[in-house]
Scaffold this motif. Structure first.
Motif, PDB file in Angstrom:
ATOM      1  N   VAL A 213      -5.472   5.470  -2.719  1.00 43.26           N
ATOM      2  CA  VAL A 213      -5.205   4.034  -2.544  1.00 43.26           C
ATOM      3  C   VAL A 213      -5.714   3.565  -1.187  1.00 43.26           C
ATOM      4  O   VAL A 213      -6.353   2.517  -1.079  1.00 43.26           O
ATOM      5  N   ARG A 214      -5.463   4.343  -0.146  1.00 38.95           N
ATOM      6  CA  ARG A 214      -5.881   3.955   1.210  1.00 38.95           C
ATOM      7  C   ARG A 214      -7.402   3.939   1.334  1.00 38.95           C
ATOM      8  O   ARG A 214      -7.964   3.026   1.943  1.00 38.95           O
ATOM      9  N   SER A 215      -8.052   4.912   0.749  1.00 36.03           N
ATOM     10  CA  SER A 215      -9.516   4.958   0.885  1.00 36.03           C
ATOM     11  C   SER A 215     -10.205   3.889   0.033  1.00 36.03           C
ATOM     12  O   SER A 215     -11.301   3.457   0.366  1.00 36.03           O
ATOM     13  N   GLU A 216      -9.573   3.470  -1.044  1.00 34.18           N
ATOM     14  CA  GLU A 216     -10.163   2.455  -1.920  1.00 34.18           C
ATOM     15  C   GLU A 216      -9.847   1.027  -1.480  1.00 34.18           C
ATOM     16  O   GLU A 216     -10.514   0.094  -1.920  1.00 34.18           O
ATOM     17  N   TYR A 217      -8.847   0.852  -0.646  1.00 33.07           N
ATOM     18  CA  TYR A 217      -8.459  -0.492  -0.208  1.00 33.07           C
ATOM     19  C   TYR A 217      -9.562  -1.083   0.668  1.00 33.07           C
ATOM     20  O   TYR A 217      -9.991  -0.487   1.642  1.00 33.07           O
TER      21      TYR A 217
ATOM     22  N   GLU B 108       0.619   3.949  -2.897  1.00 29.33           N
ATOM     23  CA  GLU B 108       0.281   5.329  -2.551  1.00 29.33           C
ATOM     24  C   GLU B 108       1.268   6.309  -3.180  1.00 29.33           C
ATOM     25  O   GLU B 108       0.892   7.397  -3.602  1.00 29.33           O
ATOM     26  N   GLN B 109       2.535   5.910  -3.265  1.00 31.30           N
ATOM     27  CA  GLN B 109       3.527   6.765  -3.917  1.00 31.30           C
ATOM     28  C   GLN B 109       3.203   6.964  -5.390  1.00 31.30           C
ATOM     29  O   GLN B 109       3.440   8.029  -5.947  1.00 31.30           O
TER      30      GLN B 109
ATOM     31  N   GLY C   3      -1.278   8.112  -5.124  1.00 36.26           N
ATOM     32  CA  GLY C   3      -1.767   9.088  -4.160  1.00 36.26           C
ATOM     33  C   GLY C   3      -2.601   8.462  -3.050  1.00 36.26           C
ATOM     34  O   GLY C   3      -2.797   7.243  -2.998  1.00 36.26           O
ATOM     35  N   PRO C   4      -3.134   9.299  -2.158  1.00 38.82           N
ATOM     36  CA  PRO C   4      -3.843   8.815  -0.978  1.00 38.82           C
ATOM     37  C   PRO C   4      -5.143   8.075  -1.271  1.00 38.82           C
ATOM     38  O   PRO C   4      -5.679   7.381  -0.408  1.00 38.82           O
TER      39      PRO C   4
ATOM     40  N   LEU D 226       0.829  -1.213   0.000  1.00 39.74           N
ATOM     41  CA  LEU D 226       0.000   0.000   0.000  1.00 39.74           C
ATOM     42  C   LEU D 226       0.859   1.256   0.000  1.00 39.74           C
ATOM     43  O   LEU D 226       0.520   2.238  -0.671  1.00 39.74           O
ATOM     44  N   ASP D 227       1.961   1.240   0.736  1.00 40.78           N
ATOM     45  CA  ASP D 227       2.872   2.396   0.739  1.00 40.78           C
ATOM     46  C   ASP D 227       3.401   2.659  -0.667  1.00 40.78           C
ATOM     47  O   ASP D 227       3.436   3.805  -1.131  1.00 40.78           O
TER      48      ASP D 227
END
Length: 134
Positions: A58-62, A51-52, A55-56, A47-48
């Protein structure tokens, strides 16, 4: 150099190994790092990286659902792929794709691009055309 003393022909997209060495060393370090992580740690690691790139969002869609694998730890894989020594690919390649009766072989190891997804896909197309040459 090839066995005849001449330069080896390059395929489009081939990378000069000399210029790729620093990048390959980084890939090897990341591969070793991945294999040292627990499955839960691999999710965070992946995920890190994503995200690079994206963008962010990725976290909300995971969704919290996924799967990870370490090829080094995988019972039947036991590593990444076969690596040929100089001359082996040239010598062995024809035998890896030889049709045996009704059995056709495909996989990256039967292509001229071993260990790459592109080789796996090209070999799949080749084997399909052997079976159904329409």
């Amino acid at each position: 150099m090839n066995g005849a003393g001449g330069a080896c022909p390059r395929a489009p997209g081939d990378v000069d190994v000399g210029s790729a060495r620093p990048r390959l060393a980084g890939v090897r370090r990341r591969h070793a790092r991945w294999d040292s992580l627990t499955e839960g740690e691999r999710y965070a690691f992946a995920l890190d990286d994503m995200e690079q790139l994206f963008g962010p969002v990725v976290r909300s869609e995971y969704t919290g659902v996924g799967a990870t694998q370490s090829r080094t730890r995988a019972r039947y894989a036991l590593g990444q792929a076969a690596m040929f020594t100089p001359g082996q690919l040239h010598d062995l390649h024809p035998a890896t794709r030889t049709v045996e009766g009704r059995v056709h072989f495909a996989g990256e190891h039967t292509s001229l691009k071993p260990a790459w997804i592109e080789g796996a896909l090209e070999s799949a197309v080749r084997a399909f055309l052997e079976v159904d040459p329409r």
